[in-house]
Write a protein that holds these residues in place. Structure first.
Motif, PDB file in Angstrom:
ATOM      1  N   THR A  21     -14.425  -1.916   5.864  1.00  0.00           N
ATOM      2  CA  THR A  21     -13.185  -1.158   5.780  1.00  0.00           C
ATOM      3  C   THR A  21     -12.167  -1.957   4.988  1.00  0.00           C
ATOM      4  O   THR A  21     -11.862  -3.103   5.340  1.00  0.00           O
ATOM      5  CB  THR A  21     -12.623  -0.855   7.172  1.00  0.00           C
ATOM      6  N   LEU A  22     -11.647  -1.369   3.923  1.00  0.00           N
ATOM      7  CA  LEU A  22     -10.674  -2.033   3.071  1.00  0.00           C
ATOM      8  C   LEU A  22      -9.263  -1.601   3.458  1.00  0.00           C
ATOM      9  O   LEU A  22      -9.062  -0.515   4.001  1.00  0.00           O
ATOM     10  CB  LEU A  22     -10.945  -1.708   1.605  1.00  0.00           C
ATOM     11  N   PRO A  23      -8.261  -2.426   3.178  1.00  0.00           N
ATOM     12  CA  PRO A  23      -6.883  -2.072   3.535  1.00  0.00           C
ATOM     13  C   PRO A  23      -6.338  -0.981   2.627  1.00  0.00           C
ATOM     14  O   PRO A  23      -6.822  -0.760   1.512  1.00  0.00           O
ATOM     15  CB  PRO A  23      -6.123  -3.395   3.343  1.00  0.00           C
ATOM     16  N   ASP A  24      -5.316  -0.304   3.105  1.00  0.00           N
ATOM     17  CA  ASP A  24      -4.619   0.699   2.311  1.00  0.00           C
ATOM     18  C   ASP A  24      -3.909   0.015   1.143  1.00  0.00           C
ATOM     19  O   ASP A  24      -3.317  -1.058   1.290  1.00  0.00           O
ATOM     20  CB  ASP A  24      -3.613   1.428   3.191  1.00  0.00           C
ATOM     21  N   LEU A  25      -3.958   0.632  -0.041  1.00  0.00           N
ATOM     22  CA  LEU A  25      -3.393   0.009  -1.238  1.00  0.00           C
ATOM     23  C   LEU A  25      -1.882  -0.188  -1.121  1.00  0.00           C
ATOM     24  O   LEU A  25      -1.337  -1.194  -1.585  1.00  0.00           O
ATOM     25  CB  LEU A  25      -3.719   0.853  -2.469  1.00  0.00           C
ATOM     26  N   ALA A  26      -1.199   0.761  -0.499  1.00  0.00           N
ATOM     27  CA  ALA A  26       0.258   0.641  -0.359  1.00  0.00           C
ATOM     28  C   ALA A  26       0.627  -0.540   0.532  1.00  0.00           C
ATOM     29  O   ALA A  26       1.511  -1.345   0.196  1.00  0.00           O
ATOM     30  CB  ALA A  26       0.840   1.940   0.195  1.00  0.00           C
ATOM     31  N   SER A  27      -0.044  -0.666   1.676  1.00  0.00           N
ATOM     32  CA  SER A  27       0.238  -1.789   2.569  1.00  0.00           C
ATOM     33  C   SER A  27      -0.182  -3.108   1.929  1.00  0.00           C
ATOM     34  O   SER A  27       0.484  -4.139   2.102  1.00  0.00           O
ATOM     35  CB  SER A  27      -0.488  -1.594   3.905  1.00  0.00           C
ATOM     36  N   GLN A  28      -1.262  -3.091   1.161  1.00  0.00           N
ATOM     37  CA  GLN A  28      -1.695  -4.298   0.459  1.00  0.00           C
ATOM     38  C   GLN A  28      -0.674  -4.721  -0.593  1.00  0.00           C
ATOM     39  O   GLN A  28      -0.410  -5.914  -0.779  1.00  0.00           O
ATOM     40  CB  GLN A  28      -3.057  -4.070  -0.183  1.00  0.00           C
ATOM     41  N   PHE A  29      -0.090  -3.745  -1.269  1.00  0.00           N
ATOM     42  CA  PHE A  29       0.933  -4.026  -2.275  1.00  0.00           C
ATOM     43  C   PHE A  29       2.147  -4.689  -1.642  1.00  0.00           C
ATOM     44  O   PHE A  29       2.636  -5.720  -2.122  1.00  0.00           O
ATOM     45  CB  PHE A  29       1.335  -2.720  -2.974  1.00  0.00           C
ATOM     46  N   VAL A  30       2.652  -4.089  -0.556  1.00  0.00           N
ATOM     47  CA  VAL A  30       3.835  -4.650   0.114  1.00  0.00           C
ATOM     48  C   VAL A  30       3.521  -6.024   0.691  1.00  0.00           C
ATOM     49  O   VAL A  30       4.327  -6.959   0.587  1.00  0.00           O
ATOM     50  CB  VAL A  30       4.321  -3.693   1.217  1.00  0.00           C
ATOM     51  N   TYR A  31       2.339  -6.161   1.299  1.00  0.00           N
ATOM     52  CA  TYR A  31       1.952  -7.450   1.871  1.00  0.00           C
ATOM     53  C   TYR A  31       1.917  -8.531   0.798  1.00  0.00           C
ATOM     54  O   TYR A  31       2.426  -9.639   1.005  1.00  0.00           O
ATOM     55  CB  TYR A  31       0.580  -7.337   2.536  1.00  0.00           C
ATOM     56  N   GLY A  32       1.309  -8.219  -0.343  1.00  0.00           N
ATOM     57  CA  GLY A  32       1.203  -9.216  -1.408  1.00  0.00           C
ATOM     58  C   GLY A  32       2.557  -9.679  -1.893  1.00  0.00           C
ATOM     59  O   GLY A  32       2.779 -10.877  -2.107  1.00  0.00           O
ATOM     60  N   ARG A  33       3.489  -8.741  -2.058  1.00  0.00           N
ATOM     61  CA  ARG A  33       4.830  -9.117  -2.518  1.00  0.00           C
ATOM     62  C   ARG A  33       5.530 -10.022  -1.501  1.00  0.00           C
ATOM     63  O   ARG A  33       6.098 -11.066  -1.849  1.00  0.00           O
ATOM     64  CB  ARG A  33       5.672  -7.858  -2.755  1.00  0.00           C
ATOM     65  N   LEU A  34       5.501  -9.618  -0.231  1.00  0.00           N
ATOM     66  CA  LEU A  34       6.190 -10.399   0.801  1.00  0.00           C
ATOM     67  C   LEU A  34       5.531 -11.752   1.027  1.00  0.00           C
ATOM     68  O   LEU A  34       6.218 -12.772   1.213  1.00  0.00           O
ATOM     69  CB  LEU A  34       6.232  -9.608   2.110  1.00  0.00           C
TER      70      LEU A  34
END
Length: 243
Positions: free
Chosen positions: A2-15
């Motif tokens: 199971t891969l993470p949601d792209l939107a949550s991955q985007f926000v996580y990467g920035r933070l």
């Protein structure tokens, strides 16, 4: 898998990259300006870094860092947040976030995973982090261990960071859907190895600076001196008379 949601991955990467960059800046600023960081300076720095890293697309440094290093592990994110909290409280250089126990565990785990990834062990440990059985079981065991450490008061900041990392992986599959990517990355592994090396150098320096124990005739003379009621002068006078 199971891969993470792209939107949550985007926000996580920035933070996450913003926290790493801010922690590095806070660690490097005392080299330029020895004065301790004020909370006003910390607020300005954190705001500027967060805004810069939240810029869209290639305008954000996180975009280029993700191309080079992918995403920071959840544990690196948590350790950087702990370090920033220490700088905020004014003891950033006093209490180590990377304790010897944590550093040793991360360094040893990293060696095994990297040897496996290079094909020297060929056991598939890294790919097991995507598995449906071993990874969730290890995550549950880790969460139980962290909860026990929090209750008993053992290394609470580190246990809290690790528990948060496991929860992020369990609930959102961050950062990549692999348990090992949540627990370890090259930057965190380098931090652990550097911490162990620094501790070894400090321990060696202390051992070298420690006075050597007095043995043999010198030890006997010190014992006689301490037992004499009139001190060393009496012993020196008696030895002169005998001569």
């Amino acid at each position: 898998m199971t891969l993470p949601d792209l939107a949550s991955q985007f926000v996580y990467g920035r933070l996450a990259w913003a926290a790493v960059a801010a922690a590095l800046l806070c660690a490097g600023l005392p080299l330029v300006r020895p004065a301790p960081l004020s909370r006003r300076t910390m607020t300005t720095l954190l705001t500027a870094v967060t805004v810069l890293f939240m810029l869209p697309g290639a305008a954000s440094p996180a975009y280029w860092l993700a191309l080079a290093f992918q995403y920071p592990s959840g544990l690196l994110f948590g350790c950087c947040v702990l370090k920033l909290r220490q700088y905020w409280d004014g003891d950033g250089n006093e209490t180590p976030v990377m304790t010897p126990a944590l550093a040793g565990t991360l360094a040893a785990t990293g060696v095994v995973l990297y040897l496996d990834a290079m094909g020297l062990l060929t056991q598939g440990y890294y790919y097991a982090g995507f598995g449906p059985t071993a990874a969730p079981l290890l995550a549950v065991l880790g969460a139980i261990g962290c909860a026990a450490a929090l209750v008993q008061g053992h290394a609470r900041p580190q246990a809290g960071a690790l528990l948060t990392t496991i929860l992020l992986f369990t609930l959102l599959r961050l950062p990549t859907g692999n348990l090992w990517d949540a627990l370890l990355d090259p930057l965190l592994w380098s931090w652990a190895v550097a911490s162990l090396a620094a501790n070894a150098v400090r321990n060696r320096a202390r051992a070298t600076a420690a006075p050597e124990p007095v043995t043999g005739l010198a030890a006997e003379l010190q014992t006689l001196t301490s037992l004499s009621p009139l001190g060393p002068a009496t012993l020196e006078h008696s030895s002169t008379i005998k001569e």
